[in-house]
Design a protein around this motif. Structure first.
Motif, PDB file in Angstrom:
ATOM      1  N   GLN A  37     -18.128  43.098  28.615  1.00 56.63           N
ATOM      2  CA  GLN A  37     -18.148  44.394  29.289  1.00 56.63           C
ATOM      3  C   GLN A  37     -16.758  45.018  29.309  1.00 56.63           C
TER       4      GLN A  37
ATOM      5  N   LYS B 168     -15.868  46.533  26.019  1.00 54.29           N
ATOM      6  CA  LYS B 168     -16.513  47.836  25.823  1.00 54.29           C
ATOM      7  C   LYS B 168     -15.766  48.920  26.600  1.00 54.29           C
ATOM      8  N   GLU B 169     -15.386  48.610  27.842  1.00 54.54           N
ATOM      9  CA  GLU B 169     -14.741  49.601  28.698  1.00 54.54           C
ATOM     10  C   GLU B 169     -13.351  49.986  28.215  1.00 54.54           C
TER      11      GLU B 169
ATOM     12  N   ASN C 226     -13.163  53.048  25.968  1.00 58.12           N
ATOM     13  CA  ASN C 226     -13.426  54.377  26.522  1.00 58.12           C
ATOM     14  C   ASN C 226     -12.128  55.171  26.632  1.00 58.12           C
TER      15      ASN C 226
END
Length: 67
Positions: A15, A18-19, A22
């Motif tokens: 996770q 993925k973050e 951003n």
């Protein structure tokens, strides 16, 4: 949960990977854009404007009387 600590840590790591991808923006820069976006659409927002009685799907169709 049925997950081991290792599985939980792997999930958390995935996770975070993925973050980190951003794109981030400073609040001071994007807050003005968000404010403008909301104000431009507030006239169409049913939470602000309300729903017309003839288009309200939750309007009571009839009443019930107890005598």
């Amino acid at each position: 949960q049925d997950m081991t600590e290792k599985e939980l840590l792997k999930m958390e790591l995935d996770q975070l990977k993925k973050e980190v991808k951003n794109e981030r923006q400073m609040v001071s820069k994007c807050s003005e854009e968000i404010k403008n976006y909301i104000e431009e659409r507030s006239g169409e927002d049913p939470l602000v404007k309300g729903v017309p009685e003839d288009k309200n799907p939750f309007k009571e169709k009839g009443g019930c009387t107890i005598s």
